[in-house]
Design an enzyme around this catalytic site. Structure first.
Site, PDB file in Angstrom:
ATOM      1  N   ASP A 463       0.820  -1.212   0.000  1.00 60.96           N
ATOM      2  CA  ASP A 463       0.000   0.000   0.000  1.00 60.96           C
ATOM      3  C   ASP A 463       0.851   1.258   0.000  1.00 60.96           C
ATOM      4  O   ASP A 463       0.501   2.240  -0.653  1.00 60.96           O
ATOM      5  CB  ASP A 463      -0.939  -0.005   1.214  1.00 60.96           C
ATOM      6  CG  ASP A 463      -2.143  -0.877   0.952  1.00 60.96           C
ATOM      7  OD1 ASP A 463      -2.761  -0.723  -0.114  1.00 60.96           O
ATOM      8  OD2 ASP A 463      -2.446  -1.733   1.795  1.00 60.96           O
ATOM      9  N   CYS A 510       6.148  -6.221   6.014  1.00 61.41           N
ATOM     10  CA  CYS A 510       5.318  -7.366   5.631  1.00 61.41           C
ATOM     11  C   CYS A 510       4.729  -7.212   4.243  1.00 61.41           C
ATOM     12  O   CYS A 510       3.908  -8.014   3.814  1.00 61.41           O
ATOM     13  CB  CYS A 510       4.234  -7.616   6.677  1.00 61.41           C
ATOM     14  SG  CYS A 510       3.190  -6.189   6.972  1.00 61.41           S
TER      15      CYS A 510
HETATM   16  C1  PEP Z   1       0.826  -4.038   2.591  1.00 66.07           C
HETATM   17  O1  PEP Z   1       0.053  -3.151   2.259  1.00 66.07           O
HETATM   18  O2  PEP Z   1       2.028  -4.064   2.260  1.00 66.07           O
HETATM   19  C2  PEP Z   1       0.358  -5.159   3.414  1.00 66.07           C
HETATM   20  C3  PEP Z   1       1.176  -6.054   3.901  1.00 66.07           C
HETATM   21  O3  PEP Z   1      -0.987  -5.272   3.618  1.00 66.07           O
HETATM   22  P1  PEP Z   1      -2.001  -5.799   2.495  1.00 66.07           P
HETATM   23  O4  PEP Z   1      -1.187  -6.375   1.355  1.00 66.07           O
HETATM   24  O5  PEP Z   1      -2.862  -6.837   3.115  1.00 66.07           O
HETATM   25  O6  PEP Z   1      -2.743  -4.586   2.089  1.00 66.07           O
HETATM   26 MG    MG Z   2      -1.853  -2.998   3.198  1.00 62.04          MG
END
Ligand code: PEP
Ligand code: MG
Length: 583
Positions: A463, A510
């Site tokens: 994001d 992450c």
């Molecule tokens: C991200 O945005 O990098 C994240 C780990 O969350 P998601 O991919 O679930 O939006």
């Molecule tokens: Mg995210």
């Protein structure tokens, strides 16, 4: 020699691996149909055909209602009654027949009438009533499937192991593939960090997305190869190409087996700098694979998947049982449970006042914003997480925090829930760590303040990149602009990591960037403490970490920050890229 119909389609590599098999084409969900003029004599027959489709739809609905009554009870059957009322409304029964009498086929007449009704609903001010247009469209689709004489194809209908080709698959579709016979998939739309791609990696299903018009070029039963490493789909490949790919698949599997020997070794650089390599999961069933690949914990449990493929919200007991199971299986390691991140491309449908379809869901009532608007829903999940923390090592993490005020608001609710549990005598980990995701640019530039209010930071690059560069992460048309190495992103990453460390907190990542072998060195050099990645990526990341020194990683970072254009940064990083050699 390539056979006549053989074709190579270029898309976006979404999940590694090679799959070879037959196409299972999933239909598009669009309710658009071709008009066919009919003669006066045919009109009567067409109306009878429509009435038969209505009767079959009614029978289906009654059967479903009966099932709901038996399994869930009276109150849940309410939704079924609403569908029956729509089906029996003269707006459908009378007006479609009238339209057919004007000389058009039943499918087209139905389509036009449903469109008219939907448009009228869109003009209603009251949000609740406006949103009922989806029920009308659903009923229309059900009648249509009978008119066309076939059920809309779903993953559940697959009979043999196949490769799914679809215009689009939602994360909710993809998560169902676990129980299924899906060897791989290819979609017309989507990007590398769309959740559909992320789930494919977790399930270890090779996938290519963003092919633009794959569905138009394929027929059910065609033979295809999915090359999830190169982002290629080979349609009707000649036998020698199939043989080559089978050999390549063997080589890749041998590499994986080789890398897995590192499973029990620490992720430590040659000069002794230790980092943590943990896993991202969407479902408790992934734990076995997570441990097999050598993860030292779960760095992101995407709990929103608990809210999919259902119309009622999960109960506290469901949350509790689910998290307890994950935490216990992961012992002695810890699990970071991210509170639900509904919204964006992870849409769920619940009957909550003011919760409606949005024009721009990535910017809308997503994640922590949803939770702060519906504190009771949030509290139910927090109670489940906290109670499970008595039986394992659990940390909590909030998604989409945009500033310190939002973090404080979330913590206030968390503290109230803790207080309730204490009063009720229900045990939980009093020292539970609470972290904030940094995935919104406003949070990145105020990460120093956020870090003071929590125990750790976890960078969500999926994001963070889309919001910083204004590039939709699921749109294949702008996929080439989605640049993790953009100087703005690298600067933000450094800012966040330094902010966390200055406040004495650890910083993880992450987002998918943490699992890309090309970026490991630069992230290590910036001082990232934890890499949370898809289980399949763990051995590779470990291998890279164990093959370099922190000194050279730091040198790479200072070299990069002395550069002022993206291209030379990419070149520099490429030069340092670690290659896993073929056996
Ligand atoms: C991200 O945005 O990098 C994240 C780990 O969350 P998601 O991919 O679930 O939006
Ligand atoms: Mg995210």
């Amino acid at each position: 020699m390539v056979e006549k119909l053989s074709q190579v389609l270029h898309g976006i590599a979404a999940s590694p691996g090679i799959a070879i098999g037959k196409v299972y084409l999933m239909e598009d969900d669009d309710f658009a149909l071709v008009q066919r003029e009919i003669t006066k004599d045919e009109t009567k027959k067409e109306i009878i055909r429509f009435k038969e489709a209505l009767a079959k739809t009614r029978a289906d609905m009654l059967a479903t209602q009966e099932k709901i009554l038996k399994t869930l009870g009276k109150e849940y059957a309410r939704l079924g009654s609403a569908y029956l009322l729509i089906l029996e409304d003269p707006l459908i029964t009378r007006d479609v027949a009238k339209k057919i009498s004007e000389g058009v086929n039943a499918e087209y007449a139905l389509y036009r009438i449903i469109e008219n009704v939907v448009r009228s609903f869109e003009m209603i001010d009251d949000e609740y009533f406006r949103e009922r247009k989806h029920d009308i469209q659903d009923v229309g689709k059900k009648i249509l499937s009978h008119l066309l004489g076939k059920e809309k194809r779903s993953l559940a209908g697959m009979a043999a192991q196949s490769i799914v080709v679809a215009h689009n698959l939602t994360p909710a579709d993809t998560i169902q593939m676990r129980e299924n016979l899906v060897r791989g998939f290819a979609t017309d739309i989507g990007g590398r960090t769309s959740h559909t791609a992320i789930v494919a990696q977790s399930l270890e299903i090779p996938a290519v997305v963003g092919l633009k018009n794959a569905t138009a070029q394929m027929r059910d039963g065609d033979t295809i190869i999915i090359d999830g490493n190169q982002g290629l789909v080979l349609l009707n490949p000649p036998p020698e190409m199939i043989e080559n790919y089978k050999r390549e698949r063997e080589i890749q599997l041998a590499q994986v087996r080789e890398l897995e020997k590192l499973r029990d070794l620490p992720a430590q650089t040659l000069d002794g700098h230790r980092v943590m390599i943990v896993a991202n999961i969407e479902n408790p069933d992934e734990i076995k694979s997570v441990l097999n690949h050598g993860a030292e914990g779960v760095g992101l449990y995407r709990t929103e998947f608990l809210y999919f493929n259902r119309t009622t919200l999960p109960t506290e007991e469901e949350h509790y049982e689910n998290y307890r199971r994950v935490a216990q299986k992961m012992l002695p390691y810890s699990v970071i449970i991210r509170t639900m991140d509904i919204g964006g491309d992870k849409l769920a449908h619940f009957d909550l006042e003011g919760f409606a379809e949005e024009k721009n869901p990535f910017m809308g009532l997503r994640a922590i914003r949803f939770c702060l608007k519906y504190p009771e829903v949030f509290k139910t999940q927090l109670r489940g997480i906290l109670r499970a923390s008595a039986d394992g090592k659990i940390k909590i993490m909030y998604p989409m925090i945009s500033g310190v005020a939002e973090l404080k608001a979330a913590n206030k609710i968390l503290n109230a829930v803790k207080e309730d549990l204490r009063r009720e005598g229900k045990p939980f980990d009093e020292k539970i760590e609470v972290g904030s995701m940094i995935e919104v640019p406003s949070a990145a530039v105020t990460a120093d303040l956020i870090a003071r209010e929590c125990d750790f930071l976890s960078i969500g690059t999926n994001d963070l990149i889309q919001y910083t560069l204004a590039v939709d992460r699921i749109n294949e048309n702008v996929a080439q602009m989605y640049e993790p190495l953009h100087l703005s992103i690298l600067r933000l990453l450094k800012t966040i990591i330094d902010a966390g460390h200055n406040a004495g907190k650890w910083v993880g990542m992450c987002g998918e960037m943490a699992g890309d072998p090309s970026f490991i060195k630069v992230l290590l050099g910036m001082g990232l403490d934890e890499f949370s990645v898809a289980a399949v990526q763990i051995p590779k990341i470990k291998k890279i970490t164990r093959s370099l020194t922190m000194l050279e990683a730091k040198e790479l970072v200072s070299d990069i920050f002395s550069s002022d254009d993206n291209e030379s940064i990419a070149d520099k990083i490429k030069k340092h890229e670690f290659k896993i050699t073929k056996k």
